[in-house]
Design a protein around this motif. Structure first.
Motif, PDB file in Angstrom:
ATOM      1  N   LEU A 176       0.814  -1.219   0.000  1.00 26.19           N
ATOM      2  CA  LEU A 176       0.000   0.000   0.000  1.00 26.19           C
ATOM      3  C   LEU A 176       0.847   1.268   0.000  1.00 26.19           C
ATOM      4  N   GLY A 177       2.150   1.135   0.293  1.00 28.49           N
ATOM      5  CA  GLY A 177       3.026   2.295   0.383  1.00 28.49           C
ATOM      6  C   GLY A 177       2.858   3.076   1.672  1.00 28.49           C
ATOM      7  N   THR A 178       2.515   2.381   2.761  1.00 28.88           N
ATOM      8  CA  THR A 178       2.219   3.058   4.026  1.00 28.88           C
ATOM      9  C   THR A 178       3.117   2.574   5.165  1.00 28.88           C
ATOM     10  N   VAL A 179       4.301   2.093   4.825  1.00 23.80           N
ATOM     11  CA  VAL A 179       5.189   1.543   5.857  1.00 23.80           C
ATOM     12  C   VAL A 179       5.528   2.599   6.907  1.00 23.80           C
ATOM     13  N   GLU A 180       5.861   3.823   6.482  1.00 24.67           N
ATOM     14  CA  GLU A 180       6.264   4.867   7.430  1.00 24.67           C
ATOM     15  C   GLU A 180       5.071   5.487   8.148  1.00 24.67           C
ATOM     16  N   GLN A 181       4.000   5.702   7.420  1.00 25.49           N
ATOM     17  CA  GLN A 181       2.842   6.415   7.961  1.00 25.49           C
ATOM     18  C   GLN A 181       1.872   5.498   8.694  1.00 25.49           C
ATOM     19  N   GLY A 182       1.857   4.229   8.322  1.00 25.28           N
ATOM     20  CA  GLY A 182       0.829   3.345   8.844  1.00 25.28           C
ATOM     21  C   GLY A 182      -0.524   3.741   8.276  1.00 25.28           C
ATOM     22  N   ALA A 183      -1.589   3.354   8.941  1.00 18.32           N
ATOM     23  CA  ALA A 183      -2.936   3.735   8.523  1.00 18.32           C
ATOM     24  C   ALA A 183      -3.854   3.698   9.741  1.00 18.32           C
ATOM     25  N   VAL A 184      -4.896   4.509   9.691  1.00 16.92           N
ATOM     26  CA  VAL A 184      -5.910   4.520  10.746  1.00 16.92           C
ATOM     27  C   VAL A 184      -7.008   3.546  10.341  1.00 16.92           C
ATOM     28  N   ARG A 185      -7.241   2.546  11.171  1.00 21.05           N
ATOM     29  CA  ARG A 185      -8.230   1.521  10.828  1.00 21.05           C
ATOM     30  C   ARG A 185      -9.490   1.664  11.668  1.00 21.05           C
ATOM     31  N   PHE A 186     -10.631   1.765  10.996  1.00 26.29           N
ATOM     32  CA  PHE A 186     -11.945   1.662  11.629  1.00 26.29           C
ATOM     33  C   PHE A 186     -12.496   0.272  11.309  1.00 26.29           C
ATOM     34  N   SER A 187     -12.956  -0.452  12.324  1.00 25.96           N
ATOM     35  CA  SER A 187     -13.565  -1.771  12.095  1.00 25.96           C
ATOM     36  C   SER A 187     -14.840  -1.859  12.920  1.00 25.96           C
ATOM     37  N   PHE A 188     -15.896  -2.363  12.306  1.00 22.89           N
ATOM     38  CA  PHE A 188     -17.244  -2.179  12.813  1.00 22.89           C
ATOM     39  C   PHE A 188     -17.858  -3.464  13.377  1.00 22.89           C
ATOM     40  N   SER A 189     -18.698  -3.277  14.384  1.00 25.11           N
ATOM     41  CA  SER A 189     -19.471  -4.353  15.008  1.00 25.11           C
ATOM     42  C   SER A 189     -20.952  -4.069  14.813  1.00 25.11           C
ATOM     43  N   HIS A 190     -21.756  -5.111  14.879  1.00 26.42           N
ATOM     44  CA  HIS A 190     -23.204  -4.882  14.784  1.00 26.42           C
ATOM     45  C   HIS A 190     -23.736  -4.176  16.021  1.00 26.42           C
ATOM     46  N   TYR A 191     -22.920  -4.056  17.060  1.00 26.99           N
ATOM     47  CA  TYR A 191     -23.313  -3.280  18.236  1.00 26.99           C
ATOM     48  C   TYR A 191     -23.103  -1.777  18.025  1.00 26.99           C
TER      49      TYR A 191
END
Length: 385
Positions: A351-366
């Motif tokens: 993805l080309g994000t080794v230095e920056q990383g990424a912000v991950r949102f992951s969702f639940s049915h709650y």
């Protein structure tokens, strides 16, 4: 934060589902009070533990369409399951194929086996985090023993067509090992129809069970070298650990209290409906994606051309470090997310994000639409700063 306080907006469900069904909490509490050690005696406390563990084993076999409960092995998590699968299957001189999508729980055991003489091919992913099945097929050679890959990326949420890969491995007579950490409990998996030889999963994510629970399915006729040996409750006077399944891969006391919670979680999934849960989670994911995709400075990673995908959205805002953005989301809005590399270094290389990383949102049915709306506004405000 006090016990049982869910005022925090929790969008880190790909790491662990924080909110569990009430039935799971109750089952663990009761088990802590009642259960003995399964297989270590004939009194009621140990018999009740044995019944609970067998009942959960039976439900897992039904859930994943295994041949019998004996093919389901309990572990502490997917990492342990994958270590058992990889180290118990491969030998020096074998060739194995995996992908850039993988979590370190696949990669690191494979690197260890590579040092011992196993040959490793890693199929590259494109800039959207997709791997070509044709590239996997092209990597197959006479000494190829297995393909090991994830069912769904924990970074992009992209699904992998494991049914197609299973058909291909069947065609070439090689083994297929699947990491279902992100999909077990939210996507249907039929190990027999999909030609999966070993399925590795964890209990604390979409299966909605407690941490410290997990397992693997091992196809009938396939034997693995055990990762551990020791107490089993049977064949005490033998110098060797029992070879019959599932005892062969379950040395030591099982997490009976956690397994009781997993048992209740499987009942909840059946009663609520996996399809209904998946639809709710994907609806929330798409609401979030549509809400942030046109915000200036926001870059989203992954393939969103397919409607059916894991409920994950990973992104960056401009050149800001992902950890800084994640901290701002929590400090300003009490929104919990996962920044950084997500234990998937090769995926971030693609993805080309080794230095920056990424912000991950992951969702639940709650989660709720209102929470997603708050998150969209938070990202918008941060991007405008």
């Amino acid at each position: 934060m006090t016990k049982g306080d869910f005022s925090m907006i929790y969008f880190d469900n790909a790491a662990t589902t924080r909110q569990k069904p009430n039935e799971v909490v109750q089952a663990v509490t009761e088990a802590l009070c009642l259960l003995g050690n399964a297989g270590r005696g004939a009194h009621e406390a140990t018999l009740q533990a044995s019944r609970t563990i067998y009942d959960t084993r039976r439900k897992l076999a039904e859930f994943f369409h295994a041949e019998s409960p004996e093919r389901m092995v309990f572990t502490g998590n997917a990492t342990e399951s994958l270590n058992i699968a990889i180290k118990g299957l491969l030998n020096p001189g074998d060739h194995v194929i995996t992908t850039q999508l993988e979590h370190n729980s696949v990669l690191r055991p494979l690197y260890e086996m590579e040092e011992k003489g196993v040959e490793l091919t890693i199929v590259k992913a494109d800039v959207q985090g997709r791997c070509s099945i044709a590239d996997m097929e092209a990597a197959i050679r006479p000494e190829t023993k297995a393909i090991i890959c994830t069912h769904g990326s924990n970074v992009t949420g992209n699904l992998v067509d494991i049914a197609a890969i299973g058909a291909m491995t069947q065609k070439y007579g090689i083994l297929f090992v699947v990491d279902a950490s992100q999909t077990a409990g939210v996507f249907p998996i039929d190990v027999q129809a999909m030609h999966i030889d070993i399925l590795c999963f964890t209990g604390h994510k979409s299966l909605l069970g407690p941490q410290g629970t997990g397992g693997l399915y091992v196809r009938t006729g396939l034997q693995l070298r055990p990762l551990k040996s020791g107490g089993s409750g049977v064949q005490t006077y033998s110098k060797k650990h029992p070879q019959q399944m599932p005892t062969a891969l379950e040395a030591g006391t099982l997490n009976g209290h956690g397994i009781a919670g997993l048992d209740a979680a499987l009942d909840y999934l059946k009663q609520t409906g996996m399809d209904e849960i998946r639809e709710k989670e994907q609806t929330l994911m798409w609401q979030f994606y549509e809400g942030i995709r046109d915000i200036s400075g926001v870059k989203i990673y992954g393939d969103f051309s397919q409607k059916n995908r894991c409920p994950i959205v990973s992104f960056n805002i401009g050149d800001y470090d992902s950890a800084e953005v994640s901290d701002e989301l929590y400090e300003g809005w009490e929104i919990s997310t996962r920044p950084g590399g997500h234990c998937a270094p090769l995926m971030h290389e693609a993805l080309g994000t080794v230095e920056q990383g990424a912000v991950r949102f992951s969702f639940s049915h709650y989660n709720t639409e209102q929470e997603v709306g708050t998150a969209i506004e938070a990202v918008r405000e941060l991007a405008e700063e």
